[in-house]
Design an enzyme around this catalytic site. Structure first.
Site, PDB file in Angstrom:
ATOM      1  CG  HIS A 295      35.532  -6.722  11.546  1.00 19.15           C
ATOM      2  ND1 HIS A 295      35.613  -5.559  12.267  1.00 19.15           N
ATOM      3  CD2 HIS A 295      36.624  -7.451  11.872  1.00 19.15           C
ATOM      4  CE1 HIS A 295      36.704  -5.588  13.010  1.00 19.15           C
ATOM      5  NE2 HIS A 295      37.344  -6.728  12.786  1.00 19.15           N
TER       6      HIS A 295
ATOM      7  CG  HIS B 202      40.704  -3.063  11.021  1.00 16.87           C
ATOM      8  ND1 HIS B 202      40.220  -4.050  10.181  1.00 16.87           N
ATOM      9  CD2 HIS B 202      40.463  -3.486  12.275  1.00 16.87           C
ATOM     10  CE1 HIS B 202      39.699  -5.023  10.903  1.00 16.87           C
ATOM     11  NE2 HIS B 202      39.845  -4.716  12.187  1.00 16.87           N
TER      12      HIS B 202
ATOM     13  CB  CYS C  39      41.365  -9.424  20.332  1.00 15.12           C
ATOM     14  SG  CYS C  39      42.203 -11.010  20.265  1.00 15.12           S
TER      15      CYS C  39
ATOM     16  CG  HIS D 107      39.466  -3.105  16.548  1.00 14.07           C
ATOM     17  ND1 HIS D 107      38.344  -3.796  16.989  1.00 14.07           N
ATOM     18  CD2 HIS D 107      39.944  -3.792  15.500  1.00 14.07           C
ATOM     19  CE1 HIS D 107      38.170  -4.859  16.216  1.00 14.07           C
ATOM     20  NE2 HIS D 107      39.133  -4.882  15.308  1.00 14.07           N
TER      21      HIS D 107
ATOM     22  CD  GLU E   3      37.670  -8.896  25.532  1.00 16.23           C
ATOM     23  OE1 GLU E   3      38.143 -10.039  25.686  1.00 16.23           O
ATOM     24  OE2 GLU E   3      37.642  -8.326  24.433  1.00 16.23           O
TER      25      GLU E   3
ATOM     26  CD  GLU F  29      38.646 -10.373  13.419  1.00 12.20           C
ATOM     27  OE1 GLU F  29      39.341  -9.339  13.283  1.00 12.20           O
ATOM     28  OE2 GLU F  29      37.931 -10.579  14.406  1.00 12.20           O
TER      29      GLU F  29
ATOM     30  CD  GLU G 254      41.521  -7.582  13.606  1.00  9.54           C
ATOM     31  OE1 GLU G 254      40.454  -7.017  13.912  1.00  9.54           O
ATOM     32  OE2 GLU G 254      42.119  -8.342  14.368  1.00  9.54           O
TER      33      GLU G 254
END
Length: 181
Positions: free
Chosen positions: A27, A34, A69, A71, A89, A116, A118
């Site tokens: 980032h 990614h 959100c 990864h 979260e 970002e 992505e």
């Protein structure tokens, strides 16, 4: 370990794995493409759960976004990783998630200078009475909203919403338009 030090999977434009790096490095401008995921949660009335990102988020703090959100770890299972983030979260780790498509985007956060970039897998889950219990270090606020109202708001006030939200909603719309979607 800090989330910024965890590894993410670098991908090419077709989503093929080409390596890994830390969240922080991926980032840092200009950003490295990614793998990521965005989860949409829908209630029985067809409303979307939106979260306002916590002020301490390193990318797009205080903006409204989809339910969660994150990864997946390199070579990690996407649905498992998304379920784990839902639990971390929102305290909602038992929601069945269905992948519905991919949205590729790049966005510079003008506040933090982070980027970002992505290859974002969009997953959808249905919520039936589960009550979120948000982690205040991740989520400032939650609200349920009609998808059409969200689309209008994102267009009218893009600075109030995460830059990926419109694209994530478009992927969901396309998946619903498909036969059996």
């Amino acid at each position: 370990m800090s989330r910024e030090k965890t590894l993410v999977e670098l991908v090419d434009a077709n989503g093929l794995t080409i390596g890994s790096t830390t969240v922080a490095e991926a980032h840092t401008a200009p950003g490295r493409l990614h793998r990521a995921f965005s989860v949409l949660l829908i209630d029985a009335g067809g409303r979307l759960l939106l979260q306002q990102r916590a002020e301490i988020k390193t990318r797009f703090p205080l903006r409204w976004a989809n339910a969660c959100c994150g990864h997946p770890a390199p070579t990690g299972d996407l649905v498992t990783a998304a379920s784990r983030r839902l639990d971390e979260e929102l305290g909602l780790g038992s929601i069945a998630l269905k992948p519905v498509g991919v949205y590729v985007y790049r966005a510079l956060d003008p506040v933090t200078g982070r980027v970002e970039h992505e290859y974002d897998h969009v997953l959808v889950g249905e919520v039936d009475g589960e009550v979120p219990s948000p982690d205040p270090s991740e989520v400032l606020a939650l609200r349920w909203a009609d998808p059409a109202d969200v689309r209008r708001a994102v267009e009218a006030e893009p600075q109030s919403y995460a830059p990926w939200l419109a694209g994530v909603l478009a992927v969901w719309d396309a998946a619903q338009a498909e036969p059996g979607g």
